[in-house]
Design a protein around this motif. Structure first.
Motif, mmCIF file in Angstrom:
data_model
loop_
_atom_site.group_PDB
_atom_site.id
_atom_site.type_symbol
_atom_site.label_atom_id
_atom_site.label_comp_id
_atom_site.label_asym_id
_atom_site.label_seq_id
_atom_site.Cartn_x
_atom_site.Cartn_y
_atom_site.Cartn_z
ATOM 1 N N UNK A 374 12.243 1.324 24.388
ATOM 2 C CA UNK A 374 12.425 2.769 24.547
ATOM 3 C C UNK A 374 13.307 3.301 23.413
ATOM 4 N N UNK A 375 12.870 4.377 22.766
ATOM 5 C CA UNK A 375 13.604 4.946 21.649
ATOM 6 C C UNK A 375 13.195 4.398 20.295
ATOM 7 N N UNK A 376 12.382 3.333 20.287
ATOM 8 C CA UNK A 376 11.935 2.718 19.034
ATOM 9 C C UNK A 376 10.944 3.634 18.328
ATOM 10 N N UNK A 377 11.048 3.717 17.010
ATOM 11 C CA UNK A 377 10.136 4.564 16.243
ATOM 12 C C UNK A 377 9.135 3.712 15.476
ATOM 13 N N UNK A 378 7.857 3.960 15.723
ATOM 14 C CA UNK A 378 6.789 3.311 14.971
ATOM 15 C C UNK A 378 6.654 4.077 13.656
ATOM 16 N N UNK A 379 6.994 3.414 12.568
ATOM 17 C CA UNK A 379 7.104 4.085 11.273
ATOM 18 C C UNK A 379 5.779 4.062 10.508
ATOM 19 N N UNK A 380 5.473 5.138 9.788
ATOM 20 C CA UNK A 380 4.251 5.146 8.976
ATOM 21 C C UNK A 380 4.321 4.206 7.781
ATOM 22 N N UNK A 381 5.504 3.641 7.517
ATOM 23 C CA UNK A 381 5.678 2.731 6.385
ATOM 24 C C UNK A 381 5.039 1.369 6.622
ATOM 25 N N UNK A 550 -2.361 5.232 5.278
ATOM 26 C CA UNK A 550 -1.218 5.312 6.186
ATOM 27 C C UNK A 550 -1.148 4.044 7.016
ATOM 28 N N UNK A 551 0.030 3.469 7.125
ATOM 29 C CA UNK A 551 0.252 2.294 7.954
ATOM 30 C C UNK A 551 -0.728 1.179 7.618
ATOM 31 N N UNK A 552 -0.898 0.916 6.323
ATOM 32 C CA UNK A 552 -1.745 -0.161 5.805
ATOM 33 C C UNK A 552 -3.232 0.058 6.073
ATOM 34 N N UNK A 553 -3.640 1.283 6.372
ATOM 35 C CA UNK A 553 -5.048 1.564 6.620
ATOM 36 C C UNK A 553 -5.504 2.737 5.779
ATOM 37 N N UNK A 554 -6.740 2.636 5.268
ATOM 38 C CA UNK A 554 -7.325 3.755 4.555
ATOM 39 C C UNK A 554 -8.125 4.598 5.553
ATOM 40 N N UNK A 555 -7.901 5.914 5.522
ATOM 41 C CA UNK A 555 -8.544 6.826 6.458
ATOM 42 C C UNK A 555 -9.357 7.859 5.683
ATOM 43 N N UNK A 556 -10.643 7.916 5.960
ATOM 44 C CA UNK A 556 -11.519 8.856 5.270
ATOM 45 C C UNK A 556 -11.507 10.205 5.983
ATOM 46 N N UNK A 557 -11.235 11.267 5.225
ATOM 47 C CA UNK A 557 -11.258 12.625 5.759
ATOM 48 C C UNK A 557 -12.554 13.272 5.284
ATOM 49 N N UNK A 558 -13.373 13.722 6.218
ATOM 50 C CA UNK A 558 -14.696 14.249 5.881
ATOM 51 C C UNK A 558 -14.815 15.731 6.235
ATOM 52 N N UNK A 559 -15.827 16.361 5.664
ATOM 53 C CA UNK A 559 -16.050 17.787 5.888
ATOM 54 C C UNK A 559 -16.584 18.025 7.298
ATOM 55 N N UNK A 560 -15.969 18.922 8.068
ATOM 56 C CA UNK A 560 -16.438 19.193 9.435
ATOM 57 C C UNK A 560 -17.740 19.988 9.461
ATOM 58 N N UNK A 561 -18.060 20.646 8.348
ATOM 59 C CA UNK A 561 -19.293 21.430 8.272
ATOM 60 C C UNK A 561 -19.659 21.605 6.803
ATOM 61 N N UNK A 562 -20.908 22.008 6.566
ATOM 62 C CA UNK A 562 -21.360 22.252 5.195
ATOM 63 C C UNK A 562 -20.771 23.568 4.681
ATOM 64 N N UNK A 563 -20.597 23.655 3.360
ATOM 65 C CA UNK A 563 -20.079 24.891 2.788
ATOM 66 C C UNK A 563 -19.471 24.668 1.417
ATOM 67 N N UNK A 564 -18.717 25.662 0.954
ATOM 68 C CA UNK A 564 -18.086 25.621 -0.359
ATOM 69 C C UNK A 564 -16.594 25.339 -0.201
#
Length: 586
Positions: A374-381, A550-564
C-alpha cells in the motif's frame, strides 16, 4: 558459502533472492535508484546503497557503481536477478576482474547464448533442432527480402540478435510489412541490448512456447526440472505460465528435457538457466537460451519442490548439485499469473500510478512474489509488474479453480491491473481446452469488454467514480451486491464533485477522457520513439501516428478515424504525458 551477497536488481526478484539469502544465513545488500529510496526491497535487505537517478542507465545498469558498492559493503558475490545486467557478459567479466563472484553462468556461456545468431549456430552444430531461418545477421531490408524470397517465405519473424523477453521481435506477414518489422526489431535491439543487428526465422503462426528449466554445477552435472508452458503472451511477452505443459506427454517430456541438457553442455553452462523452444505439430525447435533465473521459475519450484534460487547460489559458491535427474519428481500442476499495471482493454497499455490499497490472496498452496505494498508507486521508468501470483493443486483443472479463487481475493486499489483480464481468460473454453489463447488476446473487441468503468465525459468536470461492494439481506438470505457511482457523503447523498479517498474495499477508476472530436491524446506517459505521419497528411482509420515507449514496451498510437492531420504536437525523441494531445485529425 558466502557471508554477504549484493542483489543487483529491484522489485519482487530482489526480495525473492534476499529471502533465499536469509535462509542460507547470508547477509544481503540492496541497491536502489533515487525514486526507489523507500521501496520494499530496500527495507528488506540488511544494507542498502544508492546507485543514482531514476533512469536505469544512470542506476541499475551502472556496472562501475554496483562494483563500487560491492567493495564498500564487503559483498563477496553479486546476484543479478533477471533483466538489467543479468545476461550481460561484460558485467560477469567485470565481477571476475574485481574478485567478486557473479551468481550466474560463465561470461563465455552468456556470450555464446546472448547472441541469438551464435546460439542458433551452436545448437545446429550440436544437433539440436532450430527453427528454419538464418544463423547470420541480416544487414538490410534488401538482404532480408532476398533471403526470405530464396529460402523462408512469409510470414517471418524479425528478431534482434541480442534480444529476449519479447524485446526486438517483429512479425512480417507479407513483404508490405517487412520494412516496418525490420526497423522495429533493430530499434528495440539497439535500445535494450545495444545491438541493432537482426536475423530472420520462419514465423510459426500458433506454436506453443515450451521451455525447459536446467541446473548445472561446476562438476559437469546437468539436470532438467521438466518443462513450463508460456504460450499465453501479449506482444511476445508472457502473461501466464504453467507446469507441466498441457500438450506435452511423457515421451516428448523426456525428449525436450534431453534437448535442454545437451544445449547446456554444448556451451559449458553452469548455474540455473532455461532452454526456450517452440512446439508446433509435434515438432520441438530450439528458440533461445536465457542465461539467468526466469520470471516464471516459481511454477517449476511448486511442482518439483526444488528452490532454484538457492541452488543457483550454492552452485556459485562451488557446491555440487544436491540432486540427480532421478531425484527430480513432477507432482501436480502450478499456474502463474503476472499481475502487471496494464489496461488489457487498451491493448495492454501501461498504467503506472500509486497503489492506494493492497491485500494479497492467501490460503493453501497460494504464493505471491511481490515487490509492492500500500502506497507503493509503479513507476513508468521500469517494468509494469506489480507481483506474480502462483498456485498449485493436484491437476490443471483444480489449479485453475484455485487461481480464480486467489485472483478474486487480490485487491489493488488505485491502479488498473491485469487481474480482471486473468479472471476472464481463465474462465474461457480456450484456456480450459489448453489452447494458446492467441485468438482472444489478439481480439480487440474481446479485450474491450474488459474496460474499466469510465469516470468522465468529454467537456464535463471529472468526477471520482468508485465501485462498492455491499452485503444485503432479502427474506433472511444474504446477497453480495455491487454499486458503481460517485462516492457517498456522510448523509448518504452523492456529491456533485469528487469526494474522499475510497476505503479499502473500493476500486477507483480515474478519468482522462479521449479529447475533443478528432483529437488524439496519449493514454500513457513515455518517450516518442517514432512519428509516422507529417502535419497536413491524409490518413486512413487505424493508420499509425506514432510509437511511444513506456515501461519497457512500445505502444502504437493509431488514427481513430480517417482525415487530415491538421495538428501534430509530438516529435521523435520527445516526451509525452498522459492526456497530452498527440495530433488533431479532421
Amino acid at each position: 558459502m558466502f557471508t554477504k551477497v549484493l542483489v543487483a536488481n529491484r522489485g519482487e526478484i530482489a526480495i525473492r533472492v534476499i529471502r533465499t539469502l536469509d535462509e542460507l544465513g547470508v547477509g544481503s545488500v540492496a541497491v536502489y535508484s533515487e525514486p526507489d529510496r523507500d521501496a520494499p526491497h530496500v527495507r528488506r535487505a540488511g544494507e542498502a546503497y544508492l546507485l543514482g537517478p531514476g533512469p536505469a542507465s544512470e542506476s541499475y545498469l551502472r556496472i562501475d557503481k554496483i562494483l563500487e558498492v560491492a567493495e564498500q559493503s564487503g559483498a563477496e558475490a553479486i546476484h543479478p536477478g533477471y533483466g538489467f545486467l543479468a545476461e550481460n557478459a561484460a558485467f560477469a567479466r567485470a565481477c571476475e576482474e574485481a574478485g567478486v563472484v557473479f551468481i550466474g553462468p560463465p561470461a563465455s556461456a552468456i556470450d555464446a547464448m546472448g547472441s541469438k545468431t551464435k546460439a542458433r549456430e551452436l545448437m545446429r552444430d550440436a544437433g539440436v533442432p532450430i527453427v528454419p531461418g538464418t544463423t547470420d545477421p541480416v544487414d538490410s531490408v534488401e538482404d532480408a527480402k532476398a533471403v526470405i524470397d530464396q529460402s523462408i517465405g512469409y510470414p517471418v519473424a524479425i528478431k534482434a540478435a541480442g534480444g529476449g523477453g519479447g524485446k526486438g521481435f517483429r512479425v512480417a506477414q507479407s513483404e508490405d510489412e517487412l520494412e516496418s518489422a525490420f526497423e522495429g526489431a533493430s530499434r528495440e535491439g539497439e535500445k535494450f541490448f545495444s545491438d541493432a543487428t537482426v536475423y530472420i526465422e520462419r514465423y510459426l503462426p500458433d506454436p506453443r512456447h515450451v521451455e525447459v528449466q536446467i541446473l548445472a554445477d561446476g562438476d559437469d552435472n546437468v539436470i532438467h526440472l521438466f518443462e513450463r508452458d508460456c504460450s499465453v503472451q501479449r506482444r511476445h511477452q508472457k502473461l501466464i505460465e504453467e507446469s507441466p505443459a498441457p500438450a506435452v506427454d511423457p515421451e516428448l517430456r523426456e525428449r525436450i528435457g534431453k534437448i535442454g541438457t545437451e544445449a547446456a553442455r554444448a556451451v559449458g553452462y553452469r548455474s540455473a538457466g532455461t532452454i526456450e523452444g517452440l512446439l508446433a505439430d509435434g515438432e520441438y525447435f530450439f528458440l533461445e537460451m536465457n542465461t539467468r533465473v526466469q520470471v516464471e521459475h516459481c511454477v517449476t519450484e511448486m511442482v518439483t519442490g526444488i528452490d532454484i534460487v538457492r541452488e543457483q547460489v550454492k552452485i556459485a559458491a562451488g557446491e555440487p548439485l544436491a540432486y540427480s535427474q532421478d531425484d527430480v519428481i513432477l507432482r501436480g500442476h502450478a499456474i502463474e499469473c503476472r499481475i502487471n499495471a496494464e489496461d488489457a482493454s487498451k491493448n495492454f497499455a501501461p498504467a503506472p500510478g500509486r497503489i492506494e490499497s493492497y491485500i494479497e490472496p492467501s490460503g493453501p498452496f497460494v504464493r505471491v512474489d511481490s515487490g509492492a505494498e500500500e502506497g507503493y508507486e509503479v513507476l513508468p521508468l521500469y517494468d509494469p509488474m506489480i507481483a506474480k501470483l502462483i498456485v498449485w493443486d493436484v491437476d490443471r483443472e483444480a489449479s485453475t479453480r484455485r487461481m480464480l479463487r486467489a485472483l478474486g481475493e487480490y485487491e489493488i486499489g488505485g491502479l488498473k491491473t491485469l487481474v480482471p483480464f486473468h479472471q476472464a481468460l481463465l474462465a474461457t473454453d480456450q484456456w480450459r481446452n489448453g489452447e494458446t489463447c492467441r485468438d482472444l488476446i489478439e481480439d480487440k473487441a474481446w479485450l474491450k469488454e474488459l474496460a474499466f468503468p469510465a469516470a468522465s465525459k468529454d467537456g464535463e468536470e471529472t468526477e471520482e467514480t468508485v465501485e462498492r461492494e455491499y452485503a444485503v439481506e432479502v427474506s433472511g438470505r444474504r446477497f453480495d451486491v455491487k454499486v458503481i457511482g460517485a462516492p457517498l457523503t456522510a448523509n448518504g447523498a452523492a456529491p456533485a464533485a469528487a469526494a474522499k479517498k475510497a476505503p479499502r474495499r473500493e476500486r477507483k477508476s480515474g478519468g482522462g477522457g479521449g479529447g475533443a472530436p478528432g483529437q488524439v491524446v496519449s493514454p500513457i506517459q513515455g518517450t516518442v520513439l517514432k512519428v509516422a505521419v507529417e502535419q497536413g497528411a491524409e490518413v486512413e482509420e487505424g493508420a499509425l501516428i506514432c510509437v511511444i515507449e513506456a515501461m519497457k514496451m512500445e505502444n502504437e498510437i493509431t488514427a481513430p478515424s480517417a482525415g487530415k492531420v491538421e495538428e501534430l504536437s509530438v516529435s521523435e525523441g520527445g516526451s509525452v504525458a498522459t492526456g497530452d494531445t498527440i495530433a488533431v485529425i479532421k
